[in-house]
Design a protein around this motif. Structure first.
Motif, PDB file in Angstrom:
ATOM      1  N   UNK A  25      39.401  -6.171  -8.785  1.00 38.55           N
ATOM      2  CA  UNK A  25      38.956  -7.425  -9.421  1.00 38.55           C
ATOM      3  C   UNK A  25      38.390  -8.396  -8.394  1.00 38.55           C
ATOM      4  N   UNK A  26      39.035  -8.505  -7.236  1.00 44.57           N
ATOM      5  CA  UNK A  26      38.562  -9.417  -6.197  1.00 44.57           C
ATOM      6  C   UNK A  26      37.197  -8.986  -5.677  1.00 44.57           C
ATOM      7  N   UNK A  27      37.039  -7.707  -5.414  1.00 42.35           N
ATOM      8  CA  UNK A  27      35.756  -7.194  -4.923  1.00 42.35           C
ATOM      9  C   UNK A  27      34.669  -7.436  -5.969  1.00 42.35           C
ATOM     10  N   UNK A  28      34.981  -7.201  -7.233  1.00 44.56           N
ATOM     11  CA  UNK A  28      34.016  -7.414  -8.311  1.00 44.56           C
ATOM     12  C   UNK A  28      33.607  -8.882  -8.385  1.00 44.56           C
ATOM     13  N   UNK A  29      34.573  -9.773  -8.333  1.00 39.91           N
ATOM     14  CA  UNK A  29      34.276 -11.203  -8.409  1.00 39.91           C
ATOM     15  C   UNK A  29      33.464 -11.651  -7.190  1.00 39.91           C
ATOM     16  N   UNK A  30      33.832 -11.163  -6.039  1.00 34.94           N
ATOM     17  CA  UNK A  30      33.158 -11.519  -4.789  1.00 34.94           C
ATOM     18  C   UNK A  30      31.681 -11.120  -4.817  1.00 34.94           C
ATOM     19  N   UNK A  31      31.369 -10.007  -5.451  1.00 36.92           N
ATOM     20  CA  UNK A  31      29.998  -9.489  -5.463  1.00 36.92           C
ATOM     21  C   UNK A  31      29.309  -9.673  -6.811  1.00 36.92           C
ATOM     22  N   UNK A  36      34.404  -2.388 -13.672  1.00 33.57           N
ATOM     23  CA  UNK A  36      33.986  -1.031 -14.007  1.00 33.57           C
ATOM     24  C   UNK A  36      32.892  -0.543 -13.057  1.00 33.57           C
ATOM     25  N   UNK A  37      31.989  -1.446 -12.689  1.00 35.67           N
ATOM     26  CA  UNK A  37      30.943  -1.085 -11.733  1.00 35.67           C
ATOM     27  C   UNK A  37      31.543  -0.781 -10.364  1.00 35.67           C
ATOM     28  N   UNK A  38      32.582  -1.522  -9.980  1.00 40.71           N
ATOM     29  CA  UNK A  38      33.257  -1.260  -8.708  1.00 40.71           C
ATOM     30  C   UNK A  38      33.872   0.139  -8.727  1.00 40.71           C
ATOM     31  N   UNK A  40      32.957   2.666 -10.519  1.00 45.43           N
ATOM     32  CA  UNK A  40      31.869   3.649 -10.468  1.00 45.43           C
ATOM     33  C   UNK A  40      31.340   3.804  -9.045  1.00 45.43           C
ATOM     34  N   UNK A  41      31.202   2.679  -8.332  1.00 39.27           N
ATOM     35  CA  UNK A  41      30.736   2.739  -6.943  1.00 39.27           C
ATOM     36  C   UNK A  41      31.720   3.512  -6.073  1.00 39.27           C
ATOM     37  N   UNK A  42      33.008   3.286  -6.285  1.00 40.58           N
ATOM     38  CA  UNK A  42      34.032   3.987  -5.499  1.00 40.58           C
ATOM     39  C   UNK A  42      33.974   5.491  -5.781  1.00 40.58           C
ATOM     40  N   UNK A  43      33.796   5.850  -7.044  1.00 36.14           N
ATOM     41  CA  UNK A  43      33.694   7.274  -7.391  1.00 36.14           C
ATOM     42  C   UNK A  43      32.484   7.918  -6.719  1.00 36.14           C
ATOM     43  N   UNK A  44      31.387   7.172  -6.667  1.00 40.00           N
ATOM     44  CA  UNK A  44      30.144   7.735  -6.139  1.00 40.00           C
ATOM     45  C   UNK A  44      30.065   7.704  -4.615  1.00 40.00           C
ATOM     46  N   UNK A  45      30.581   6.622  -3.992  1.00 41.04           N
ATOM     47  CA  UNK A  45      30.368   6.427  -2.558  1.00 41.04           C
ATOM     48  C   UNK A  45      31.651   6.411  -1.719  1.00 41.04           C
ATOM     49  N   UNK A  46      32.806   6.520  -2.343  1.00 37.31           N
ATOM     50  CA  UNK A  46      34.062   6.430  -1.604  1.00 37.31           C
ATOM     51  C   UNK A  46      34.537   4.987  -1.525  1.00 37.31           C
ATOM     52  N   UNK A  47      35.605   4.742  -0.788  1.00 39.73           N
ATOM     53  CA  UNK A  47      36.195   3.399  -0.786  1.00 39.73           C
ATOM     54  C   UNK A  47      35.968   2.615   0.503  1.00 39.73           C
ATOM     55  N   UNK A  56      26.807  -2.638  -3.731  1.00 42.03           N
ATOM     56  CA  UNK A  56      26.975  -3.732  -4.687  1.00 42.03           C
ATOM     57  C   UNK A  56      25.771  -4.681  -4.614  1.00 42.03           C
ATOM     58  N   UNK A  57      25.262  -4.924  -3.407  1.00 44.08           N
ATOM     59  CA  UNK A  57      24.066  -5.764  -3.260  1.00 44.08           C
ATOM     60  C   UNK A  57      22.870  -5.124  -3.948  1.00 44.08           C
ATOM     61  N   UNK A  58      22.775  -3.808  -3.888  1.00 46.06           N
ATOM     62  CA  UNK A  58      21.678  -3.106  -4.569  1.00 46.06           C
ATOM     63  C   UNK A  58      21.781  -3.267  -6.084  1.00 46.06           C
TER      64      UNK A  58
END
Length: 61
Positions: A25-31, A36-38, A40-47, A56-58
């Motif tokens: 939640x913090x990472x999502x709010x920060x960016x 859910x997008x966070x 998905x990003x973790x699944x695709x690119x790792x943590x 996230x910037x993209x």
């Protein structure tokens, strides 16, 4: 298992834990993306935090 918030050091800062809702939640709010997008990003690119920040910037354009 939950993080022990009394132990604070550098080891955990370069990763985003998918097991800790507050980190997602913090990472999502920060960016300004959804949790859910966070996930998905973790699944695709790792943590790795730097990689996730770049991706996230993209998403935001």
């Amino acid at each position: 298992m939950a993080d022990d918030k009394t132990k604070r050091d550098f080891r955990d800062r370069d990763r985003v834990s998918v097991d800790e809702d507050y980190e997602v939640r913090y990472f999502a709010k920060q960016h300004r993306i959804s949790p859910e997008q966070v996930l998905d990003l973790i699944k695709e690119h790792g943590n790795d935090r730097k990689t996730l920040e770049r991706e996230a910037r993209k998403l935001r354009g």
